[in-house]
Enzyme design. Structure first.
Site, mmCIF file in Angstrom:
data_model
loop_
_atom_site.group_PDB
_atom_site.id
_atom_site.type_symbol
_atom_site.label_atom_id
_atom_site.label_comp_id
_atom_site.label_asym_id
_atom_site.label_seq_id
_atom_site.Cartn_x
_atom_site.Cartn_y
_atom_site.Cartn_z
ATOM 1 N N CYS A 1 1.053 -1.284 -0.118
ATOM 2 C CA CYS A 1 -0.179 -0.064 0.089
ATOM 3 C C CYS A 1 1.026 1.147 -0.101
ATOM 4 C CB CYS A 1 -0.894 0.004 1.286
ATOM 5 S SG CYS A 1 -1.676 1.364 1.180
ATOM 6 N N GLY A 2 0.868 1.828 -1.278
ATOM 7 C CA GLY A 2 1.889 3.162 -1.222
ATOM 8 C C GLY A 2 1.504 4.283 -0.157
ATOM 9 N N ASN A 3 0.138 4.740 -0.278
ATOM 10 C CA ASN A 3 -0.167 5.667 0.823
ATOM 11 C C ASN A 3 0.071 5.360 2.215
ATOM 12 O OD1 ASN A 3 -0.921 7.838 -1.146
ATOM 13 N ND2 ASN A 3 -2.929 6.807 -1.380
ATOM 14 N N CYS B 1 -5.247 5.935 -3.556
ATOM 15 C CA CYS B 1 -4.665 4.673 -3.573
ATOM 16 C C CYS B 1 -3.314 4.887 -4.215
ATOM 17 C CB CYS B 1 -5.496 3.564 -4.443
ATOM 18 S SG CYS B 1 -4.463 2.045 -4.516
ATOM 19 N N GLY B 2 -2.468 4.633 -3.462
ATOM 20 C CA GLY B 2 -0.963 5.189 -4.028
ATOM 21 C C GLY B 2 -0.403 4.125 -5.036
ATOM 22 N N THR B 3 -0.377 2.951 -4.856
ATOM 23 C CA THR B 3 -0.158 1.973 -5.863
ATOM 24 C C THR B 3 -0.834 2.220 -7.106
ATOM 25 O OG1 THR B 3 -1.553 0.228 -4.974
ATOM 26 C CG2 THR B 3 0.949 0.356 -4.334
#
Length: 261
Positions: free
Chosen positions: A76-78, A199-201
């Site tokens: 999860c990027g964020n 959504c980061g990714t």
């Protein structure tokens, strides 16, 4: 015997998470029902996911991420950006860090509330009709549209995520639209099973899809607006390969408290 657990709530461009300092291993990460309850917005703390910060060898910390459905998730990027801010606030790190996540090592730097997070390189993609399918730490479906504000994200995202191709493992569904000098992206996330504010990714996958669609190589820095704010994705593209991938945006503590388990 009941025990009290301290928790922290962070958000990154509206993507919100329950964070727990689990260096003492007091929280039972195997209790999926408890994680699901804590993420519930009516009966728990509320969040798109839950993260544990734990000790690990050779890195500043380890990131364990769980979706709101209680199951362990992919990258999860964020969430990663929020955990970097959490580590800074716990005095584990100062400005720079190297930490371990489910998809491998990550580097990051933080200045005030802005986190620049290194993401994994991407060397391949697939097409599903006109949509791009990439794995940027989590699997993503990216479709270009010109009516993003009118799309029923739950209906359209749910249909793609649960179609015959993706139903078994699930996929995150992104719709992207050109907007000024950048792009507007909305995402239906598996595990949450609904649209999230960011959504980061997904932002990374969407930015890569822009470069693939344009057929250009070189260095990119693409503004990605999401429902919860502004993100930036940078990378170097050579053919179908993306390196030096970074996701940049805010990570802010919302509140902290304790809960009796």
């Amino acid at each position: 015997m009941n025990k009290e657990i301290k928790f922290y709530k962070y958000q990154g461009a509206g993507n919100d998470f329950v964070l727990i300092d689990n260096r003492n291993l007091a929280f039972n990460a195997a209790d999926n029902d408890l994680i699901k309850q804590l993420c519930d917005r009516r009966f728990g703390i509320g969040g798109d996911g839950l993260m544990l910060l734990q000790d690990t060898k050779n890195f500043d910390f380890e990131m364990l991420y769980y979706n709101a459905d209680g199951r362990e998730g992919t990258m999860c990027g964020n969430g990663g950006r929020c955990l970097v801010a959490f580590a800074r606030d716990l005095d584990i790190i100062q400005t720079n860090t190297a930490f371990l996540a489910v998809d491998g090592p990550h580097e990051a730097e933080i200045h005030d509330n802005q986190v620049n997070l290194g993401m994994i390189p991407v060397t391949e993609y697939q097409m599903d009709g006109e949509a791009y399918v990439l794995n940027t730490g989590s699997p993503h479906y990216v479709q270009f549209v010109d009516n993003l504000n009118q799309i029923n994200m739950f209906k359209e995202g749910y249909a793609i995520r649960n179609n015959a191709t993706y139903a078994e493992k699930g996929i995150n569904v992104n719709f992207i639209e050109k907007e000024g000098e950048g792009y507007f992206v909305r995402t239906f996330e598996r595990g949450v099973e609904d649209e999230t504010y960011a959504c980061g990714t997904g932002a990374v996958a969407s930015a890569m899809s822009v470069a693939l669609k344009e057929g250009r190589d070189g260095d990119f820095n693409i503004p990605i607006r999401v429902l919860g704010g502004q993100l930036y994705v940078s990378f170097h593209k050579a053919g179908n390969s993306f390196s030096k991938v970074f996701l940049t945006g805010p990570a802010i503590q919302v509140f902290k408290g304790s809960i009796t388990l």
